[in-house]
Design a protein around this motif. Structure first.
Motif, mmCIF file in Angstrom:
data_model
loop_
_atom_site.group_PDB
_atom_site.id
_atom_site.type_symbol
_atom_site.label_atom_id
_atom_site.label_comp_id
_atom_site.label_asym_id
_atom_site.label_seq_id
_atom_site.Cartn_x
_atom_site.Cartn_y
_atom_site.Cartn_z
ATOM 1 N N VAL A 108 0.846 -1.465 0.183
ATOM 2 C CA VAL A 108 -0.175 0.568 0.109
ATOM 3 C C VAL A 108 1.225 1.351 -0.027
ATOM 4 C CG1 VAL A 108 -2.265 1.584 0.709
ATOM 5 C CG2 VAL A 108 -1.777 -1.566 1.508
ATOM 6 N N GLY A 109 1.162 2.461 -0.714
ATOM 7 C CA GLY A 109 1.167 3.675 -0.962
ATOM 8 C C GLY A 109 0.430 4.527 -0.524
ATOM 9 N N ALA A 110 0.692 5.918 -0.254
ATOM 10 C CA ALA A 110 0.173 6.505 0.968
ATOM 11 C C ALA A 110 1.026 7.969 0.311
ATOM 12 C CB ALA A 110 0.035 6.778 2.228
ATOM 13 N N PRO A 111 1.300 9.180 0.682
ATOM 14 C CA PRO A 111 2.121 10.067 1.181
ATOM 15 C C PRO A 111 2.972 10.042 1.730
ATOM 16 C CG PRO A 111 0.065 11.069 -0.162
ATOM 17 C CD PRO A 111 -0.274 9.770 0.467
ATOM 18 N N SER A 112 2.177 9.626 2.645
ATOM 19 C CA SER A 112 3.114 9.713 3.892
ATOM 20 C C SER A 112 2.041 9.161 5.556
ATOM 21 C CB SER A 112 2.770 11.281 4.525
ATOM 22 O OG SER A 112 3.078 10.562 6.543
ATOM 23 N N PHE A 113 3.350 7.617 6.166
ATOM 24 C CA PHE A 113 1.752 7.250 6.981
ATOM 25 C C PHE A 113 1.727 7.679 8.662
ATOM 26 C CE2 PHE A 113 2.004 3.892 3.705
ATOM 27 C CZ PHE A 113 1.114 3.283 3.540
ATOM 28 N N GLY A 114 2.663 8.967 8.706
ATOM 29 C CA GLY A 114 2.439 9.790 10.199
ATOM 30 C C GLY A 114 1.582 10.524 9.709
ATOM 31 N N ALA A 115 0.647 11.084 8.555
ATOM 32 C CA ALA A 115 -0.328 12.074 8.923
ATOM 33 C C ALA A 115 -0.869 12.133 8.251
ATOM 34 C CB ALA A 115 0.505 13.738 8.803
ATOM 35 N N GLY A 116 -2.183 12.782 7.482
ATOM 36 C CA GLY A 116 -3.671 12.359 6.765
ATOM 37 C C GLY A 116 -3.924 10.811 6.334
ATOM 38 N N GLY A 117 -4.280 10.917 5.508
ATOM 39 C CA GLY A 117 -4.599 9.827 4.884
ATOM 40 C C GLY A 117 -4.120 8.374 5.365
ATOM 41 N N GLY A 118 -2.478 8.199 5.113
ATOM 42 C CA GLY A 118 -2.234 7.609 5.513
ATOM 43 C C GLY A 118 -1.774 6.943 7.140
ATOM 44 N N LEU A 119 -2.273 7.850 7.513
ATOM 45 C CA LEU A 119 -2.119 7.989 8.711
ATOM 46 C C LEU A 119 -3.915 6.867 9.292
ATOM 47 C CD1 LEU A 119 -0.994 7.356 12.111
ATOM 48 C CD2 LEU A 119 -1.950 10.138 12.261
ATOM 49 N N ALA A 120 -5.005 7.648 8.931
ATOM 50 C CA ALA A 120 -6.424 7.084 9.141
ATOM 51 C C ALA A 120 -6.353 5.727 8.988
ATOM 52 C CB ALA A 120 -7.007 8.020 8.320
ATOM 53 N N LEU A 121 -5.095 5.275 7.363
ATOM 54 C CA LEU A 121 -5.780 4.135 6.815
ATOM 55 C C LEU A 121 -4.615 3.293 7.568
ATOM 56 C CD1 LEU A 121 -6.308 2.169 4.534
ATOM 57 C CD2 LEU A 121 -3.653 2.569 3.294
ATOM 58 N N LYS A 122 -4.059 3.406 8.359
ATOM 59 C CA LYS A 122 -2.553 2.698 8.725
ATOM 60 C C LYS A 122 -3.762 2.397 10.545
ATOM 61 C CE LYS A 122 1.822 3.499 11.930
ATOM 62 N NZ LYS A 122 3.320 3.333 11.464
ATOM 63 N N LEU B 296 -10.148 3.847 -11.880
ATOM 64 C CA LEU B 296 -10.107 3.576 -11.329
ATOM 65 C C LEU B 296 -11.003 3.462 -9.804
ATOM 66 C CD1 LEU B 296 -7.389 6.311 -9.996
ATOM 67 C CD2 LEU B 296 -7.043 3.974 -9.928
ATOM 68 N N ARG B 297 -10.933 2.620 -8.852
ATOM 69 C CA ARG B 297 -11.902 2.124 -7.610
ATOM 70 C C ARG B 297 -11.452 3.031 -6.473
ATOM 71 N NH1 ARG B 297 -12.777 -2.104 -5.224
ATOM 72 N NH2 ARG B 297 -11.803 -2.996 -6.551
ATOM 73 N N VAL B 298 -13.080 3.387 -5.951
ATOM 74 C CA VAL B 298 -12.598 3.536 -4.303
ATOM 75 C C VAL B 298 -12.217 2.405 -3.718
ATOM 76 C CG1 VAL B 298 -13.125 5.285 -2.674
ATOM 77 C CG2 VAL B 298 -12.448 6.461 -5.177
ATOM 78 N N VAL B 299 -11.646 2.276 -2.451
ATOM 79 C CA VAL B 299 -11.758 1.962 -1.499
ATOM 80 C C VAL B 299 -12.252 2.873 -0.337
ATOM 81 C CG1 VAL B 299 -10.996 -0.338 -0.042
ATOM 82 C CG2 VAL B 299 -10.742 -0.318 -2.808
ATOM 83 N N ASN B 300 -13.511 2.365 0.888
ATOM 84 C CA ASN B 300 -13.540 3.732 2.117
ATOM 85 C C ASN B 300 -13.415 2.978 3.084
ATOM 86 O OD1 ASN B 300 -14.967 4.860 3.265
ATOM 87 N ND2 ASN B 300 -16.757 4.086 3.620
ATOM 88 N N ILE B 301 -12.377 4.202 3.523
ATOM 89 C CA ILE B 301 -11.790 3.931 4.588
ATOM 90 C C ILE B 301 -12.927 4.422 5.919
ATOM 91 C CG2 ILE B 301 -10.048 5.153 5.916
ATOM 92 C CD1 ILE B 301 -8.360 5.869 3.480
ATOM 93 N N PRO B 302 -13.418 4.393 6.529
ATOM 94 C CA PRO B 302 -14.755 4.485 7.454
ATOM 95 C C PRO B 302 -13.926 5.382 8.508
ATOM 96 C CG PRO B 302 -14.092 1.630 7.023
ATOM 97 C CD PRO B 302 -13.249 2.327 6.439
ATOM 98 N N LEU B 303 -12.852 5.259 8.823
ATOM 99 C CA LEU B 303 -12.426 6.085 10.021
ATOM 100 C C LEU B 303 -12.070 7.711 9.199
ATOM 101 C CD1 LEU B 303 -10.990 6.338 12.863
ATOM 102 C CD2 LEU B 303 -8.610 6.052 11.853
ATOM 103 N N GLU B 304 -12.064 7.247 8.320
ATOM 104 C CA GLU B 304 -11.903 9.249 7.675
ATOM 105 C C GLU B 304 -13.844 9.721 7.859
ATOM 106 O OE1 GLU B 304 -9.375 10.574 5.362
ATOM 107 O OE2 GLU B 304 -9.331 10.044 7.434
ATOM 108 N N ASP B 305 -14.332 8.655 7.994
ATOM 109 C CA ASP B 305 -15.569 9.552 7.907
ATOM 110 C C ASP B 305 -15.906 10.821 9.312
ATOM 111 O OD1 ASP B 305 -16.158 9.135 5.499
ATOM 112 O OD2 ASP B 305 -16.999 7.128 6.247
#
Length: 361
Positions: free
Chosen positions: A141-155, A208-217
């Motif tokens: 899995v790629g992300a701009p960063s896993f320490g902030a933003g969406g990457g952190l939320a996904l983690k 592309l297809r979007v996979v929901n990150i429920p935590l973001e909501d």
């Protein structure tokens, strides 16, 4: 006699013209100067369209007695620091940044909930077998960063459902074309990206297809902030900015194409130089669509814009306390104020929509 009358008329005309110029000059001098700071370094299609370009071009700021300037910064934390140092009076930032600087003694508060969702997406190629977060086990899995933003939320979201970092490979890809190329080539199986990045990728024809990150909501998106002391001593100006900006949001929602043309007029270098005008406009409208999709997610019809979602602020606060970024010294609700929300929305929405609809698309 005729000569005397002509001279008299010329003198009156000259005096009237000078008076007009004088009044205009005085009006210009009487405008209150304010600066808006943004939490990202590059001007592009996004909130700056309605936070600044549209209200400036349509005279909404001037009608509130304001002369707005805009500047960029690198991150939400930096924009928060710029606000606290009074080098800007209003600005975009992250809720976590507001909470963090408050624990350090700052008096920052959010006064308008700019995005009801943070605006980040987890995307996969259209034919990918990944359908839900549970399918990321064993994937890259790629992300701009896993320490902030969406990457952190996904983690955090993966951890919630029992998938630990050792059960997938996380790669910090940055946010440029190379990240999208890595997804396209199969080097990564999924990619976290924000709204503008997703819109731009789709504009290239990538399916592309979007996979929901429920935590973001359940978390706070981008917010508008100011110093509490500024809000107390300059309530009229803060309310005026917020009302002008909210008019800009209503206008942009009603006519994205007209709003983007105003944005290009204000910032000519942002207009794509390699595309013809119809294609450039179509692509930019699509990026704006992606932005507004998350910014206004589940916005109740006719309800006030900018409302705070208390549970999301509490969830964000709790998440960062758990991470150790925050000490939890104060309540999440201390980080925002509804002081000017009523004034932000105090205008005729139908009139703004009619104005937007009267312009070309």
């Amino acid at each position: 006699m005729l000569v005397s009358l002509s001279r008299a008329m010329l003198a009156l005309a000259f005096a009237a013209g000078m008076s007009c110029c004088f009044i205009t000059a005085v009006a210009a001098q009487s405008l209150k100067k304010m600066t808006l700071v943004q939490m990202h370094p590059i001007m592009g299609i996004g909130e700056e369209v309605f936070l600044y370009a549209v209200p400036k071009r349509l005279g909404y700021f001037a009608a509130e007695g304001l002369d707005l300037d805009i500047q960029n910064s690198q991150t939400g934390m930096i924009s928060a620091q710029v606000l606290q140092s009074n080098n800007a009076q209003v600005g975009t930032t992250a809720a976590a940044a507001v909470m963090t600087v408050r624990e350090q003694g700052a008096d920052l508060v959010s006064f308008f909930n700019l995005k009801r969702n943070a605006g980040t997406f987890l995307v996969v190629l259209k034919d990918s077998p990944i359908q839900k977060l549970e399918d990321l086990k064993g994937k890259t899995v790629g992300a701009p960063s896993f320490g902030a933003g969406g990457g952190l939320a996904l983690k955090q979201n993966l951890n919630e459902i029992g998938i630990t970092p050792d059960q997938y490979t996380g790669i910090s890809t940055g946010a440029g074309p190379s990240a999208i190329a890595a997804l396209r080539s199969g080097q990564i199986d999924a990619l976290v990206m924000w709204d503008a990045m997703l819109g731009a990728a789709e504009n290239t024809g990538l399916a592309l297809r979007v996979v929901n990150i429920p935590l973001e909501d359940r978390m706070v998106g981008t917010t508008l902030a100011t110093r509490k002391s500024f809000a107390s001593t300059n309530t009229k100006e803060l309310a005026g900015y917020c009302r002008a900006m909210t008019k800009g949001l209503v206008f942009t929602t009603a006519n994205r194409a007209a709003a983007i043309r105003m944005f290009w007029d204000e910032f000519p270098t942002t207009k794509p130089a390699t595309l013809d005008d119809p294609t450039a406009l179509k692509h930019s409208v699509h990026i704006m669509d992606r932005f507004l999709e998350k910014a206004l997610q589940d916005q109740p019809e006719g309800a006030r814009l900018g409302e705070f979602i208390k549970a999301n602020w509490e969830n964000t606060h709790a998440a960062y306390v758990k991470l150790g970024t925050l000490k939890g010294a104060e309540a999440a609700t201390d980080s925002y104020t509804e002081q000017v929300l009523a004034a932000c929305n105090d205008f005729d929405r139908a009139a703004i929509v009619a104005q937007a609809n009267s312009m070309g698309r």
